[in-house]
Motif scaffolding. Structure first.
Motif, PDB file in Angstrom:
ATOM      1  N   TYR A  78      -6.114   1.635 -60.467  1.00  0.00           N
ATOM      2  CA  TYR A  78      -5.443   0.358 -60.186  1.00  0.00           C
ATOM      3  C   TYR A  78      -5.515  -0.553 -61.413  1.00  0.00           C
ATOM      4  O   TYR A  78      -4.521  -1.150 -61.829  1.00  0.00           O
ATOM      5  N   SER A  79      -6.685  -0.634 -62.007  1.00  0.00           N
ATOM      6  CA  SER A  79      -6.889  -1.469 -63.187  1.00  0.00           C
ATOM      7  C   SER A  79      -6.069  -0.974 -64.371  1.00  0.00           C
ATOM      8  O   SER A  79      -5.429  -1.758 -65.087  1.00  0.00           O
ATOM      9  N   ALA A  80      -6.071   0.338 -64.607  1.00  0.00           N
ATOM     10  CA  ALA A  80      -5.358   0.918 -65.739  1.00  0.00           C
ATOM     11  C   ALA A  80      -3.856   0.668 -65.647  1.00  0.00           C
ATOM     12  O   ALA A  80      -3.210   0.297 -66.638  1.00  0.00           O
ATOM     13  N   VAL A  81      -3.289   0.882 -64.459  1.00  0.00           N
ATOM     14  CA  VAL A  81      -1.857   0.631 -64.268  1.00  0.00           C
ATOM     15  C   VAL A  81      -1.541  -0.840 -64.501  1.00  0.00           C
ATOM     16  O   VAL A  81      -0.581  -1.184 -65.198  1.00  0.00           O
ATOM     17  N   THR A  82      -2.358  -1.719 -63.937  1.00  0.00           N
ATOM     18  CA  THR A  82      -2.138  -3.160 -64.095  1.00  0.00           C
ATOM     19  C   THR A  82      -2.174  -3.565 -65.562  1.00  0.00           C
ATOM     20  O   THR A  82      -1.306  -4.307 -66.046  1.00  0.00           O
ATOM     21  N   GLN A  83      -3.167  -3.062 -66.303  1.00  0.00           N
ATOM     22  CA  GLN A  83      -3.305  -3.435 -67.709  1.00  0.00           C
ATOM     23  C   GLN A  83      -2.156  -2.881 -68.543  1.00  0.00           C
ATOM     24  O   GLN A  83      -1.685  -3.540 -69.480  1.00  0.00           O
ATOM     25  N   TYR A  84      -1.686  -1.704 -68.224  1.00  0.00           N
ATOM     26  CA  TYR A  84      -0.544  -1.118 -68.921  1.00  0.00           C
ATOM     27  C   TYR A  84       0.702  -1.975 -68.727  1.00  0.00           C
ATOM     28  O   TYR A  84       1.450  -2.238 -69.688  1.00  0.00           O
ATOM     29  N   LEU A  85       0.929  -2.435 -67.513  1.00  0.00           N
ATOM     30  CA  LEU A  85       2.098  -3.281 -67.240  1.00  0.00           C
ATOM     31  C   LEU A  85       1.964  -4.628 -67.954  1.00  0.00           C
ATOM     32  O   LEU A  85       2.948  -5.154 -68.503  1.00  0.00           O
ATOM     33  N   LYS A  86       0.749  -5.165 -67.975  1.00  0.00           N
ATOM     34  CA  LYS A  86       0.513  -6.409 -68.720  1.00  0.00           C
ATOM     35  C   LYS A  86       0.810  -6.205 -70.206  1.00  0.00           C
ATOM     36  O   LYS A  86       1.366  -7.083 -70.871  1.00  0.00           O
ATOM     37  N   ALA A  87       0.421  -5.044 -70.734  1.00  0.00           N
ATOM     38  CA  ALA A  87       0.624  -4.759 -72.151  1.00  0.00           C
ATOM     39  C   ALA A  87       2.109  -4.658 -72.486  1.00  0.00           C
ATOM     40  O   ALA A  87       2.549  -5.096 -73.564  1.00  0.00           O
ATOM     41  N   ILE A  88       2.899  -4.072 -71.589  1.00  0.00           N
ATOM     42  CA  ILE A  88       4.347  -4.009 -71.802  1.00  0.00           C
ATOM     43  C   ILE A  88       4.930  -5.409 -71.860  1.00  0.00           C
ATOM     44  O   ILE A  88       5.756  -5.726 -72.736  1.00  0.00           O
ATOM     45  N   ASP A  89       4.498  -6.266 -70.942  1.00  0.00           N
ATOM     46  CA  ASP A  89       4.992  -7.647 -70.958  1.00  0.00           C
ATOM     47  C   ASP A  89       4.552  -8.391 -72.211  1.00  0.00           C
ATOM     48  O   ASP A  89       5.315  -9.165 -72.794  1.00  0.00           O
TER      49      ASP A  89
END
Length: 402
Positions: free
Chosen positions: A309-320
């Motif tokens: 859950y954390s990894a997916v969230t951080q990846y999406l934050k990084a794209i933004d």
């Protein structure tokens, strides 16, 4: 004039939205959750990690970089060749941008190597070997939930302090087991202990009798189970049949999570010391997350599920943050951003891709001590991230400048 102005504004807004999404390849962000869904690690991560990933996307709003986010999944059956073939197909024909979870160290290493070649982001939450951020590190590879060094520091360190200064290992016969045995052995020796020996067993074996007899005859105070999932559970069950704990030796479950304790039951697991990067009932925030996860899966999350859950969230934050899903830009953003979510507080990503965060030393409760379903652990200690994980400068990763 008024209608002309409104129309012009609408066109500009549309153009702006299109431009924002245009920086995302194929007009969408596609994440693959690749793990064991039918073998010994099916509860360890399995389809529950897929649910955690979907939950993260939903909580994030379903978009990143102005583009919709999709999550796909597949079962690699704990085979590196199958995993590599799936990953290659995902990258070459199915527009997958990032692969995560990757239970099994041999799989994690293989897919990370392929992803380096393809310039794609991988985030390992299920694999354990420190080689992922050591000699086989990648500028596009990240290691998130835990690793064999943090398990050795937590469980190994606790038992040595309690007098368990001689060890014998039952080790899963592949990269993960070797790494876990090596890290724990080094930690035991550095703290004045000794290693009497070890024996390796095949992945997913069902008969541990010969291995346990060797461990029993070694006379070691602690038998370290350098395995995971059903392998660990089955070894613990059969150790009870041989009277190993009753005879005075201790079992160290070096990778044992909430999922395995639930499968084994408190009667058999009580008193075991273990290390996790997350416990659902540790504080109010984790308990709320656990309840939400339970409502959609019927189980509480372990560190692999919460870590995904954390990894997916951080990846999406990084794209933004990067304004694109280009792997170089996303990797740069991942290294720059702190990690603050239900899994990690004030986490940092080191140059070798290791996410540094606190780990927790836990003890399995006795049956009479647990009055809430899935409330199986006592938190004995918090292990600060800088103690839990290898100093990046000593990791052997060539991305780390001295």
């Amino acid at each position: 004039m008024r209608y002309s102005l409104i129309a012009s504004t609408a066109i500009l807004l549309t153009m702006g939205a299109t431009a924002q999404a245009a920086d995302v390849s194929d007009g969408k962000v596609k994440i693959g959750i690749l793990n064991d869904q039918s073998g010994v690690y099916a509860d360890f991560g399995g389809k529950w990690s897929y649910e955690a990933a979907k939950m993260a996307v939903e909580d994030y709003g379903g978009k990143a970089g102005g583009a919709p986010v999709e999550v796909v999944t597949a079962d690699h059956q704990n085979k590196a060749d199958i995993a590599s073939n799936i990953a290659r197909q995902w990258y070459d024909t199915e527009q997958v941008d990032s692969i995560m979870e990757l239970t099994s160290s041999s799989v994690g290493l293989a897919v990370q190597a392929l992803s380096k070649e393809k310039k794609k982001i991988t985030i390992n939450t299920g694999a354990a070997t420190t080689e992922l951020t050591g000699k086989q590190c990648s500028p596009y590879g990240f290691h998130w939930a835990y690793d064999t060094h943090s398990l050795a520091v937590g469980t190994g360190g606790a038992l040595v302090k309690q007098g368990g200064d001689s060890w014998f290992f039952l080790t899963a016969d592949y990269a993960f087991g070797y790494s876990l045995e090596e890290n724990t052995s080094n930690f035991v020796k550095e703290n004045g202990g000794s290693v009497a020996g070890s024996v390796r067993h095949p992945l997913a074996t069902t008969d541990y009798s010969s291995f346990l007899l060797q461990a029993q005859s070694s006379g070691a105070k602690v038998i370290g189970l350098a395995n995971a999932g059903l392998d660990t559970s089955n070894a613990i069950k059969q150790a009870a049949e041989f009277g190993i704990v009753a005879g005075g030796q201790r079992l160290a479950a070096l990778l044992f999570t909430l999922a395995e304790v639930h499968g084994l039951g408190l009667e058999a697991a009580q008193g075991l010391t273990l290390t996790e990067g997350f416990y659902w009932n540790r504080d109010e925030e984790s308990a709320k997350f656990g309840q939400r996860f339970f409502e959609r899966t019927g189980r509480m999350p372990n560190m692999v599920h919460a870590g995904t859950y954390s990894a997916v969230t951080q990846y999406l934050k990084a794209i933004d943050k990067a304004g694109t899903d280009d792997a170089d830009a996303v990797s740069k953003a991942m290294h720059e951003m702190p990690v603050n979510d239900v899994f990690a507080q004030n986490g940092t990503v080191a140059p070798n891709g290791r996410m540094i965060h606190d780990m927790y030393l836990l003890e399995v409760k006795k049956p009479g001590e647990s009055d809430v379903a899935w409330d199986y652990f006592k938190v004995l200690a918090t292990i600060p991230g800088k103690e839990a994980f290898i100093d990046p400068a000593k990791s052997g990763c060539d991305l780390v400048t001295q």
